[in-house]
Design a protein around this motif. Structure first.
Motif, short mmCIF file in Angstrom:
data_model
loop_
_atom_site.label_atom_id
_atom_site.label_comp_id
_atom_site.label_asym_id
_atom_site.label_seq_id
_atom_site.Cartn_x
_atom_site.Cartn_y
_atom_site.Cartn_z
N ALA A 281 0.83 -1.21 0.00
CA ALA A 281 0.00 0.00 0.00
C ALA A 281 0.86 1.26 0.00
CB ALA A 281 -0.93 -0.01 1.21
N GLU A 282 2.00 1.22 0.69
CA GLU A 282 2.89 2.37 0.76
C GLU A 282 3.61 2.63 -0.56
OE1 GLU A 282 5.49 1.35 3.95
OE2 GLU A 282 4.15 2.12 5.52
N LYS A 283 3.86 1.55 -1.33
CA LYS A 283 4.68 1.68 -2.53
C LYS A 283 3.88 1.81 -3.82
CE LYS A 283 8.76 -0.81 -0.82
NZ LYS A 283 9.65 0.34 -0.93
N CYS A 284 2.58 1.51 -3.76
CA CYS A 284 1.82 1.41 -5.00
C CYS A 284 0.58 2.31 -5.05
CB CYS A 284 1.40 -0.04 -5.22
SG CYS A 284 2.79 -1.16 -5.43
N PHE B 256 -6.80 -6.35 -11.00
CA PHE B 256 -6.42 -5.49 -9.89
C PHE B 256 -5.37 -4.51 -10.41
CE2 PHE B 256 -4.72 -3.94 -5.98
CZ PHE B 256 -5.64 -4.22 -4.97
N PRO B 257 -5.81 -3.36 -10.96
CA PRO B 257 -4.84 -2.40 -11.52
C PRO B 257 -3.91 -1.85 -10.44
CG PRO B 257 -7.03 -1.42 -11.37
CD PRO B 257 -7.18 -2.87 -11.04
N ILE B 258 -2.62 -2.10 -10.60
CA ILE B 258 -1.66 -1.66 -9.60
C ILE B 258 -0.33 -1.34 -10.26
CG2 ILE B 258 -0.83 -4.00 -9.09
CD1 ILE B 258 -0.69 -3.13 -6.10
N ALA B 259 0.33 -0.32 -9.75
CA ALA B 259 1.64 0.07 -10.28
C ALA B 259 2.44 0.73 -9.18
CB ALA B 259 1.48 1.02 -11.47
N ARG B 260 3.76 0.65 -9.29
CA ARG B 260 4.60 1.33 -8.33
C ARG B 260 4.34 2.83 -8.41
NH1 ARG B 260 9.35 -1.26 -6.55
NH2 ARG B 260 9.77 0.69 -5.44
N ALA B 261 4.20 3.46 -7.25
CA ALA B 261 4.03 4.92 -7.21
C ALA B 261 5.29 5.57 -7.78
CB ALA B 261 3.80 5.38 -5.77
N GLN B 262 5.10 6.64 -8.54
CA GLN B 262 6.22 7.30 -9.19
C GLN B 262 6.84 8.37 -8.29
OE1 GLN B 262 7.20 6.45 -12.74
NE2 GLN B 262 6.21 4.75 -11.68
N MET B 263 8.13 8.58 -8.49
CA MET B 263 8.88 9.60 -7.76
C MET B 263 9.04 10.82 -8.68
SD MET B 263 12.82 9.26 -6.39
CE MET B 263 12.46 8.01 -5.16
#
Length: 251
Positions: free
Chosen positions: A116-119, A167-174
């Motif tokens: 949850a923190e990363k995506c 389940f659409p999921i992706a790493r959160a971008q920086m």
């Protein structure tokens, strides 16, 4: 658990058993709960705070003390202090089914929290709650592996959730800003664009300044690129760790 040792008629309570199989025999030691991990992580240094007794058992719960001959054959010594240290270092901590279930549940939630923190949901750019990730993990029947770290398993979960296509999921971008002198701009720009997920801003008024969205895993690669190509004179700044939206507010 409560044990009764016939050798000293002393009843031991709240025992954490550490077991080792060696030379075809089972050997156990009686420790205080929660102290084994403290000893292994070098937080606890007093062996008497870890061991309830310096005796080696065949079966702690039945109070069956190991025979000297068996110890000699298996460990090459009868010194119980030395053997206790060996078992303490390499033995397997025994836990009840209830304790094991509690540990797995705790790891399950820890894994979901990391995910949850990363995506984010790439369609809405909004973060998932831990509860939503937990539901997704249950839907893919993810089984926690107690011997692997929660960080490693979080990466497994992200990969498996992506593969479901439901389940659409992706790493959160920086979001980062890069500033380099004009002489370095041309050779850097194309290389950086190949790594970046998206170029949000690009300004050539005074050298090159770019604001990019990148995968967090690419930060070190871009940092090395900027430092190498500019001989340490370029500038890379992290603006935000996660590019997500909550409600109408962009973080």
């Amino acid at each position: 658990m409560s044990i009764f040792t016939p050798t000293n008629q002393k009843r031991l309570t709240n025992v954490a058993v550490v077991r080792m199989k060696k030379g075809g025999k089972r050997f156990e030691i009686a420790c205080y709960p929660n102290k084994v991990t403290s000893w292994r992580s070098k937080v606890e240094k007093d062996i008497d705070e870890v061991l309830q007794t310096h005796a080696v058992f065949m079966n702690v719960s039945k109070g069956q003390v190991a025979k000297s001959d068996d110890l000699k054959r298996a460990f090459g010594t009868e010194n119980q202090d030395e053997i206790c240290l060996q078992i303490l270092a390499k033995g397997e901590i025994q836990v009840t089914e209830k304790e094991r279930h509690g540990q797995l549940e705790s790891m399950f939630r820890d894994i979901a929290t990391i995910v949850a923190e990363k995506c984010v949901n790439p369609e809405t750019k909004r973060p998932y709650t831990v509860t939503m990730i937990e539901k997704g993990m249950k839907d893919i029947h993810y089984s926690v592996k107690p011997t692997r770290s929660t960080k490693q398993q979080a990466l497994d979960v992200i990969k498996q959730l992506k593969e479901t296509e439901t389940f659409p999921i992706a790493r959160a971008q920086m979001r980062v800003r890069i500033a380099v002198a004009a002489r370095d701009a041309k050779k850097l720009k194309d290389k950086i664009k190949k790594i970046a997920t998206k170029v949000e801003e690009e300004d050539f008024s005074d050298g090159l300044e770019m604001v990019l969205l990148i995968d967090p895993g690419c930060y070190r690669e871009i940092d090395d690129l900027v430092r190498t190509e500019t001989k340490g004179k370029g500038h890379l700044e992290m603006l935000s760790l996660k590019d997500v939206e909550e409600g109408d507010e962009r973080l």
